[in-house]
Write a protein that holds these residues in place. Structure first.
Motif, PDB file in Angstrom:
ATOM      1  N   VAL A 287      62.324 -85.269 -78.232  1.00 52.88           N
ATOM      2  CA  VAL A 287      63.554 -84.503 -78.379  1.00 52.88           C
ATOM      3  C   VAL A 287      63.295 -83.018 -78.136  1.00 52.88           C
ATOM      4  O   VAL A 287      64.073 -82.334 -77.455  1.00 52.88           O
ATOM      5  N   LEU A 288      62.187 -82.507 -78.657  1.00 57.54           N
ATOM      6  CA  LEU A 288      61.834 -81.104 -78.409  1.00 57.54           C
ATOM      7  C   LEU A 288      61.565 -80.855 -76.928  1.00 57.54           C
ATOM      8  O   LEU A 288      61.988 -79.831 -76.372  1.00 57.54           O
ATOM      9  N   LEU A 289      60.870 -81.791 -76.275  1.00 60.01           N
ATOM     10  CA  LEU A 289      60.585 -81.623 -74.849  1.00 60.01           C
ATOM     11  C   LEU A 289      61.876 -81.633 -74.036  1.00 60.01           C
ATOM     12  O   LEU A 289      62.048 -80.816 -73.118  1.00 60.01           O
ATOM     13  N   VAL A 290      62.790 -82.546 -74.344  1.00 65.66           N
ATOM     14  CA  VAL A 290      64.064 -82.595 -73.634  1.00 65.66           C
ATOM     15  C   VAL A 290      64.825 -81.283 -73.821  1.00 65.66           C
ATOM     16  O   VAL A 290      65.374 -80.723 -72.861  1.00 65.66           O
ATOM     17  N   ALA A 291      64.861 -80.765 -75.051  1.00 61.20           N
ATOM     18  CA  ALA A 291      65.541 -79.493 -75.303  1.00 61.20           C
ATOM     19  C   ALA A 291      64.896 -78.359 -74.514  1.00 61.20           C
ATOM     20  O   ALA A 291      65.595 -77.516 -73.918  1.00 61.20           O
TER      21      ALA A 291
ATOM     22  N   LEU B 137      63.175 -78.617 -71.698  1.00 59.78           N
ATOM     23  CA  LEU B 137      63.467 -78.791 -70.277  1.00 59.78           C
ATOM     24  C   LEU B 137      64.882 -78.338 -69.943  1.00 59.78           C
ATOM     25  O   LEU B 137      65.117 -77.713 -68.895  1.00 59.78           O
ATOM     26  N   LEU B 138      65.836 -78.630 -70.821  1.00 60.20           N
ATOM     27  CA  LEU B 138      67.211 -78.219 -70.555  1.00 60.20           C
ATOM     28  C   LEU B 138      67.344 -76.696 -70.576  1.00 60.20           C
ATOM     29  O   LEU B 138      68.113 -76.125 -69.789  1.00 60.20           O
ATOM     30  N   VAL B 139      66.598 -76.046 -71.454  1.00 58.17           N
ATOM     31  CA  VAL B 139      66.623 -74.583 -71.468  1.00 58.17           C
ATOM     32  C   VAL B 139      65.940 -74.023 -70.226  1.00 58.17           C
ATOM     33  O   VAL B 139      66.456 -73.111 -69.560  1.00 58.17           O
ATOM     34  N   TRP B 140      64.784 -74.581 -69.882  1.00 58.31           N
ATOM     35  CA  TRP B 140      64.024 -74.090 -68.729  1.00 58.31           C
ATOM     36  C   TRP B 140      64.786 -74.293 -67.420  1.00 58.31           C
ATOM     37  O   TRP B 140      64.774 -73.435 -66.539  1.00 58.31           O
ATOM     38  N   LEU B 141      65.477 -75.422 -67.300  1.00 55.23           N
ATOM     39  CA  LEU B 141      66.180 -75.767 -66.063  1.00 55.23           C
ATOM     40  C   LEU B 141      67.666 -75.467 -66.151  1.00 55.23           C
ATOM     41  O   LEU B 141      68.470 -76.065 -65.421  1.00 55.23           O
ATOM     42  N   ARG B 142      68.044 -74.523 -66.996  1.00 52.20           N
ATOM     43  CA  ARG B 142      69.456 -74.300 -67.272  1.00 52.20           C
ATOM     44  C   ARG B 142      70.241 -73.825 -66.055  1.00 52.20           C
ATOM     45  O   ARG B 142      71.468 -73.957 -66.028  1.00 52.20           O
ATOM     46  N   ARG B 143      69.590 -73.273 -65.057  1.00 55.98           N
ATOM     47  CA  ARG B 143      70.300 -72.830 -63.856  1.00 55.98           C
ATOM     48  C   ARG B 143      70.473 -73.962 -62.840  1.00 55.98           C
ATOM     49  O   ARG B 143      71.117 -73.767 -61.817  1.00 55.98           O
ATOM     50  N   ASP B 144      69.891 -75.100 -63.122  1.00 56.44           N
ATOM     51  CA  ASP B 144      69.956 -76.251 -62.224  1.00 56.44           C
ATOM     52  C   ASP B 144      71.181 -77.092 -62.586  1.00 56.44           C
ATOM     53  O   ASP B 144      71.302 -77.576 -63.717  1.00 56.44           O
ATOM     54  N   ALA B 145      72.103 -77.271 -61.645  1.00 54.69           N
ATOM     55  CA  ALA B 145      73.338 -78.011 -61.931  1.00 54.69           C
ATOM     56  C   ALA B 145      73.044 -79.455 -62.330  1.00 54.69           C
ATOM     57  O   ALA B 145      73.702 -80.012 -63.221  1.00 54.69           O
ATOM     58  N   LEU B 146      72.059 -80.065 -61.677  1.00 56.75           N
ATOM     59  CA  LEU B 146      71.721 -81.450 -62.017  1.00 56.75           C
ATOM     60  C   LEU B 146      71.222 -81.538 -63.458  1.00 56.75           C
ATOM     61  O   LEU B 146      71.658 -82.406 -64.224  1.00 56.75           O
ATOM     62  N   ALA B 147      70.326 -80.643 -63.837  1.00 54.76           N
ATOM     63  CA  ALA B 147      69.799 -80.658 -65.197  1.00 54.76           C
ATOM     64  C   ALA B 147      70.902 -80.398 -66.219  1.00 54.76           C
ATOM     65  O   ALA B 147      70.949 -81.031 -67.282  1.00 54.76           O
ATOM     66  N   ARG B 148      71.805 -79.477 -65.908  1.00 52.84           N
ATOM     67  CA  ARG B 148      72.893 -79.187 -66.845  1.00 52.84           C
ATOM     68  C   ARG B 148      73.825 -80.384 -66.985  1.00 52.84           C
ATOM     69  O   ARG B 148      74.288 -80.698 -68.095  1.00 52.84           O
ATOM     70  N   ALA B 149      74.100 -81.074 -65.893  1.00 53.75           N
ATOM     71  CA  ALA B 149      74.937 -82.266 -65.975  1.00 53.75           C
ATOM     72  C   ALA B 149      74.241 -83.367 -66.781  1.00 53.75           C
ATOM     73  O   ALA B 149      74.877 -84.076 -67.571  1.00 53.75           O
ATOM     74  N   LEU B 150      72.935 -83.507 -66.586  1.00 50.95           N
ATOM     75  CA  LEU B 150      72.180 -84.476 -67.387  1.00 50.95           C
ATOM     76  C   LEU B 150      72.231 -84.103 -68.859  1.00 50.95           C
ATOM     77  O   LEU B 150      72.305 -84.973 -69.738  1.00 50.95           O
ATOM     78  N   GLY B 151      72.189 -82.802 -69.156  1.00 45.14           N
ATOM     79  CA  GLY B 151      72.299 -82.359 -70.537  1.00 45.14           C
ATOM     80  C   GLY B 151      73.629 -82.741 -71.156  1.00 45.14           C
ATOM     81  O   GLY B 151      73.694 -83.127 -72.339  1.00 45.14           O
ATOM     82  N   VAL B 152      74.708 -82.661 -70.370  1.00 44.73           N
ATOM     83  CA  VAL B 152      76.024 -83.075 -70.875  1.00 44.73           C
ATOM     84  C   VAL B 152      76.015 -84.568 -71.194  1.00 44.73           C
ATOM     85  O   VAL B 152      76.544 -85.006 -72.223  1.00 44.73           O
TER      86      VAL B 152
ATOM     87  N   ALA C 202      69.263 -90.724 -68.293  1.00 41.05           N
ATOM     88  CA  ALA C 202      69.402 -89.273 -68.134  1.00 41.05           C
ATOM     89  C   ALA C 202      68.125 -88.558 -68.553  1.00 41.05           C
ATOM     90  O   ALA C 202      67.661 -87.624 -67.878  1.00 41.05           O
ATOM     91  N   VAL C 203      67.533 -88.995 -69.657  1.00 36.65           N
ATOM     92  CA  VAL C 203      66.261 -88.409 -70.093  1.00 36.65           C
ATOM     93  C   VAL C 203      65.161 -88.736 -69.094  1.00 36.65           C
ATOM     94  O   VAL C 203      64.322 -87.886 -68.764  1.00 36.65           O
ATOM     95  N   GLY C 204      65.150 -89.976 -68.586  1.00 40.18           N
ATOM     96  CA  GLY C 204      64.130 -90.352 -67.603  1.00 40.18           C
ATOM     97  C   GLY C 204      64.189 -89.486 -66.361  1.00 40.18           C
ATOM     98  O   GLY C 204      63.156 -89.021 -65.858  1.00 40.18           O
TER      99      GLY C 204
ATOM    100  N   LEU D 252      53.337 -84.259 -71.389  1.00 40.54           N
ATOM    101  CA  LEU D 252      54.024 -85.552 -71.331  1.00 40.54           C
ATOM    102  C   LEU D 252      53.434 -86.539 -72.332  1.00 40.54           C
ATOM    103  O   LEU D 252      54.167 -87.295 -72.991  1.00 40.54           O
ATOM    104  N   ALA D 253      52.120 -86.536 -72.450  1.00 36.66           N
ATOM    105  CA  ALA D 253      51.471 -87.470 -73.383  1.00 36.66           C
ATOM    106  C   ALA D 253      51.886 -87.195 -74.818  1.00 36.66           C
ATOM    107  O   ALA D 253      52.128 -88.123 -75.607  1.00 36.66           O
ATOM    108  N   GLN D 254      51.986 -85.918 -75.196  1.00 31.29           N
ATOM    109  CA  GLN D 254      52.385 -85.588 -76.561  1.00 31.29           C
ATOM    110  C   GLN D 254      53.780 -86.105 -76.894  1.00 31.29           C
ATOM    111  O   GLN D 254      54.063 -86.452 -78.042  1.00 31.29           O
ATOM    112  N   ALA D 255      54.636 -86.174 -75.873  1.00 31.75           N
ATOM    113  CA  ALA D 255      56.003 -86.634 -76.116  1.00 31.75           C
ATOM    114  C   ALA D 255      56.150 -88.140 -75.978  1.00 31.75           C
ATOM    115  O   ALA D 255      56.941 -88.759 -76.700  1.00 31.75           O
ATOM    116  N   LEU D 256      55.380 -88.750 -75.057  1.00 32.37           N
ATOM    117  CA  LEU D 256      55.603 -90.154 -74.714  1.00 32.37           C
ATOM    118  C   LEU D 256      54.649 -91.122 -75.393  1.00 32.37           C
ATOM    119  O   LEU D 256      55.033 -92.266 -75.678  1.00 32.37           O
ATOM    120  N   VAL D 257      53.416 -90.714 -75.647  1.00 30.10           N
ATOM    121  CA  VAL D 257      52.472 -91.639 -76.279  1.00 30.10           C
ATOM    122  C   VAL D 257      52.945 -92.079 -77.663  1.00 30.10           C
ATOM    123  O   VAL D 257      52.860 -93.267 -78.004  1.00 30.10           O
TER     124      VAL D 257
END
Length: 594
Positions: A325-329, A331-346, A397-399, A427-432
């Motif tokens: 959940v922290l990683l997803v948050a 990524l959404l902040v880091w990629l906030r200018r990306d329309a695809l990422a913002r739509a995935l966030g919605v 969407a997360v994938g 990735l390992a810290q979030a997925l393992v």
């Protein structure tokens, strides 16, 4: 979408650094997913004919019965949408019970050769591994991700905690490969690739096929795509308008293919025999704390004490773990200018909010804050959806966000092993921690010889029923397994399925109990044995006549002594034969003028 994925500066460079070599790499990734699925279900594969996924309750028995009945329908040319082998004489609307004809029909040879238990294990294994491979293909082929990034995203989509939870009992939420193929066609339509007919016709075929795999998944996918489309249209209105015209033409073609293939089945499901109007269930939204908790079947999970995290092992629909959940948050902040990422966030945020149900609950505390599910809960079809399952929309969407973030990091970070190692560590810290553990499986109790050696044939005439005591139901569907092992040679009353209750035809699990089935259920479930009187004996004769019973059978069961005493009070002395007690009720009913 197409302007945002696959054409970013540096993505091709990231792909080249991770390239393993064409189709061999794709084959290796797919094989890895299938091996992972075998590992998750390894305890079942030790002996699929005699092993049982214990966290699934009675569902494995139910699904094996569905597979066996479908195989019988294929070989006997029976109606695949309806049967009276269960819930005799009223029957079961199979289209209203998600029998997954899309896999049970083509796997009929497997069911006939090896039994429905092997079909069950195979469907779950191919479902987990095949769905992961299908998402990998979508991300890599249609959305421009590198193979490594697509493998990360596809692996998450196939083995996310909610899906592994459903693998205990619900293959219709595990066999998801048709969905990414459908999305791939939609992407090509939006881009203007292939044309309306070339892309729309396969889309219609895939949607029709999904109807015969699981309609609830199709509904959730459509809702998730609608959320994405609305968000993306708001962010890229010009691109959305151009894509809308192409999508409308393709969807029109898809509808022309879809409707002829599904209309009869859907009409039968909603208006045919034993159809029902909506499924009744208790409020079942996700507790907010479940979004960041670890599932029981995850590496970091554990057997939860009673409380908000003590969700059913088959319905742990969130449980993504706080590191992810922290990683997803992030990524959404880091990629906030990306329309695809913002739509995935919605999509992620909207689906997570809807999954909270009618009222927001935090750590078991009812806050009184209304949940957005109230806005959609009364819409057609949505009233039957278990609201906590809506969080499944977050999974693809997360994938995709994980794949997008992986490629973006590798494209912008300095080239070299250090960058790849840093990406791998994050990735390992979030997925393992949310990687799945093998699902629990135990040996099944042996089936009484009465059913396996054909002894039952001496007691049940063609067209008559065998009545198990107690009758199969949601708490214990074991008699359905005995029926399958007897080659489905006789019908049984009541059972474990979804059917109508009452004059308003609301859907519920099992059948409305008759007096005798209710009496036997009390003998099984209640501490004090029921007292049998003349009224109970008269009701038993009426019920047995209604069921067209030839024999009542008591097999190995909890509270066996109590059940036997109740049956003796009802029917007189029984006879022990083939590992069961048998009451031949033909003389009783014939004497009553049946």
């Amino acid at each position: 979408m197409t302007a945002d994925v696959g054409t970013r500066p540096g993505v091709d460079g990231a792909r080249s650094r991770w390239r393993l070599g064409g189709w061999r790499a794709d084959l290796a990734v797919t094989a890895g997913f299938l091996l992972a699925a075998v590992a998750v279900l390894g305890r079942l594969w030790i002996d699929p004919g005699d092993r049982y996924l214990v966290d699934g309750g009675q569902d494995q028995t139910q699904w094996e019965w569905f597979f066996a009945v479908t195989a019988r329908a294929v070989t006997h040319l029976d109606d695949p949408f309806f049967t009276t082998l269960q819930n005799y004489p009223s029957g079961v609307n199979l289209m209203g019970n998600t029998v997954m004809l899309g896999v049970s029909v083509p796997l009929t040879p497997v069911t006939l050769a090896f039994g429905p238990s092997v079909t069950w294990a195979l469907v779950l294994t191919l479902g987990l591994g095949g769905s992961a491979a299908a998402w990998y293909r979508l991300f890599q082929r249609h959305l421009g991700a590198s193979r490594a990034a697509a493998a990360v995203g596809g692996g998450f989509c196939g083995f996310a905690p909610p899906l592994v939870s459903h693998a205990n009992a619900h293959p219709n939420f595990v066999v998801l490969a048709a969905i990414p193929f459908m999305i791939g066609r939609l992407v090509r339509l939006a881009r203007g690739e292939g044309g309306a007919v070339r892309e729309g016709a396969p889309l219609g075929l895939l949607a029709a096929y999904q109807i015969y795999l699981g309609e609830e998944v199709l509904l959730l996918a459509a809702a998730g795509l609608a959320l994405f489309a609305a968000a993306y249209a708001a962010l890229r209105p010009a691109a959305a308008r151009a894509a809308a015209r192409r999508l409308a033409a393709g969807l029109g073609v898809a509808a022309g293919v879809f409707l002829p293939l599904t209309t009869y089945a859907l009409v039968w499901q909603f208006f045919g025999g034993q159809s029902y109007d909506g499924l009744v269930h208790n409020p079942s939204g996700n507790d907010v704390t479940e979004l960041t908790a670890f599932a029981r079947q995850s590496l970091a999970g554990h057997q939860a004490v009673p409380g908000p995290l003590d969700a059913s092992p088959t319905e742990q629909n969130a449980f993504f773990g706080w590191p992810l959940v922290l990683l997803v948050a992030a990524l959404l902040v880091w990629l906030r200018r990306d329309a695809l990422a913002r739509a995935l966030g919605v999509v992620i945020g909207g689906a997570a909010l809807l999954s909270l149900g009618r009222e927001v609950v935090v750590d078991g505390y009812e806050t009184g804050i209304p949940g957005p599910w109230r806005l959609v809960s009364r819409l057609p079809l949505f009233e039957s959806v278990i609201e906590s399952r809506f969080v499944l929309v977050c999974v693809p969407a997360v994938g995709l966000l994980l794949a997008l973030g992986t490629d973006r990091f590798l494209a912008t970070a300095p080239a070299g092993r250090r960058a790849r190692m840093l990406c791998g560590v994050v990735l390992a810290q979030a997925l393992v921690p949310i990687a799945p553990k093998p699902l629990a499986a135990h040996d099944r109790p042996p089936v009484p010889a009465f059913f396996t050696d054909g002894t039952w044939r001496h007691h049940v005439r063609p067209g008559r029923t065998l009545v198990p005591a107690p009758l199969p139901d949601v708490p214990d569907a074991t008699p359905l397994h005995w029926q399958v092992e007897a080659g489905l040679g006789f019908p049984v009353p009541e059972g474990y399925f979804i059917g109508p209750f009452g004059s308003d035809r609301k859907g519920g699990y099992g059948a409305p109990r008759r007096p005798t089935s209710d009496l036997l259920a009390k003998a099984r479930d209640e501490e004090d044995p029921p007292v049998v009187g003349d009224a109970d004996r008269a009701a038993a004769r009426a019920d047995l006549a209604y069921w067209k019973a030839d024999a009542v059978v008591l097999g190995p069961a909890e509270r066996h002594r109590v059940l036997r005493e109740v049956l003796q009070e009802l029917l007189g002395p029984g006879r022990y034969e083939g590992g069961v007690w048998v009451w031949d009720v033909r003389p009783l009913l014939d004497g009553a003028g049946r």
